[in-house]
Motif scaffolding. Structure first.
Motif, mmCIF file in Angstrom:
data_model
loop_
_atom_site.group_PDB
_atom_site.id
_atom_site.type_symbol
_atom_site.label_atom_id
_atom_site.label_comp_id
_atom_site.label_asym_id
_atom_site.label_seq_id
_atom_site.Cartn_x
_atom_site.Cartn_y
_atom_site.Cartn_z
ATOM 1 N N PRO A 1 -62.919 15.134 -48.908
ATOM 2 C CA PRO A 1 -63.889 15.712 -48.233
ATOM 3 C C PRO A 1 -63.026 17.353 -49.682
ATOM 4 O O PRO A 1 -62.111 17.304 -49.691
ATOM 5 C CB PRO A 1 -64.276 16.931 -47.512
ATOM 6 N N VAL A 2 -64.619 17.991 -50.621
ATOM 7 C CA VAL A 2 -63.456 19.024 -51.278
ATOM 8 C C VAL A 2 -63.709 20.160 -50.617
ATOM 9 O O VAL A 2 -62.254 20.147 -51.264
ATOM 10 C CB VAL A 2 -65.059 19.650 -52.127
ATOM 11 N N ASP A 3 -63.710 20.173 -49.565
ATOM 12 C CA ASP A 3 -62.863 21.496 -48.905
ATOM 13 C C ASP A 3 -61.479 21.073 -48.426
ATOM 14 O O ASP A 3 -60.604 21.981 -48.100
ATOM 15 C CB ASP A 3 -63.320 22.248 -47.855
ATOM 16 N N GLU A 4 -61.429 19.575 -48.484
ATOM 17 C CA GLU A 4 -60.083 19.183 -47.329
ATOM 18 C C GLU A 4 -58.420 18.591 -48.678
ATOM 19 O O GLU A 4 -57.970 17.569 -48.604
ATOM 20 C CB GLU A 4 -59.787 18.656 -46.514
ATOM 21 N N ARG A 5 -59.481 18.548 -50.301
ATOM 22 C CA ARG A 5 -58.653 17.574 -51.535
ATOM 23 C C ARG A 5 -57.649 18.020 -51.251
ATOM 24 O O ARG A 5 -56.945 19.419 -51.622
ATOM 25 C CB ARG A 5 -60.157 17.629 -51.740
#
Length: 241
Positions: free
Chosen positions: A162-166
């Motif tokens: 996920p982008v916000d967890e990359r």
């Protein structure tokens, strides 16, 4: 991406239109009607330039990949250039995940992918420079395969996060581990200006350097002599072939 107006080369407009549609969906069942409408041309124009829908898709993928492999201004230090190339590869994959999936989703058993070949060639050129400077610990071909496999793997892994967890630090850690596996420790840990002068050459190290030089300059050698010398040097260097 934005489409251009009706002026300009029809081939380029078709490439751009197809790229926009592919980049948004990654679907290889791309509609030729949608591409033509977006590019402002008729279907015969598409077939004139590309022969078929698959020909257009292949051209788009090659075009996108060519943009990725265009080298930035070289630093003069092959190790720094390897790092920058790695980072450009990851950035391309994250910015164009659908393109990237097309690029690396074309694998066929026992058949090298011609579309991704430019990345391997560019990597080989950088590693050849490193070999000429006595920085490699394995043959150029082996080093290129190891680094590219790691580069592709980490890019695909980051795309799935996920982008916000990359975790972008993952790329840095894998990159440094991959470089450490094929380069001398001082090459990885020290800037070019601060690296110690290499000590006494080992047989394998000297063979790696000479192998790179022979590949670069084959003057005075027949094709058979070059092949024989290359085979012997590769064996002395500890190559897998």
């Amino acid at each position: 991406m934005r489409t251009r107006g009706q002026s300009g080369d029809a081939r380029d407009r078709l490439l751009l239109a197809a790229a926009e549609l592919l980049d948004g969906s990654g679907d290889r069942t791309l509609s030729t009607r949608a591409v033509c409408e977006r590019a402002g041309v008729q279907a015969p124009t598409l077939y004139h330039h590309f022969g078929s829908k698959q020909g257009l898709i292949d051209a788009v993928i090659n075009h996108g990949f060519t943009q990725y492999v265009q080298p930035a201004d070289p630093t003069g230090d092959p190790v720094d250039d390897l790092r920058h190339g790695w980072d450009r590869h990851v950035a391309f994959g994250l910015e164009h995940p659908a393109f990237y999936a097309l690029l690396y989703g074309r694998a066929e058993p026992g058949r090298p992918c011609a579309v991704t070949a430019p990345a391997h060639a560019m990597l080989g050129e950088l590693l050849t420079v490193a070999a000429r400077q006595g920085l490699l610990t394995v043959p150029v071909g082996d080093a290129a395969e190891q680094i590219l496999a790691a580069n592709v793997g980490v890019t695909l892994s980051l795309i799935t996060q996920p982008v916000d967890e990359r975790d972008m630090g993952l790329s840095d850690r894998v990159r440094e581990a991959a470089l450490a596996a094929v380069l001398k420790p001082a090459a990885v840990l020290e800037p070019a200006a601060e690296r110690p002068v290499p000590g006494a050459a080992t047989r394998a190290g000297a063979a790696l350097t000479l192998l790179a030089l022979v590949d670069e300059d084959q003057a005075g050698l027949t094709a058979g002599e070059h092949a024989l010398l290359r085979e012997l040097l590769d064996r002395l260097a500890g190559g897998k072939r």
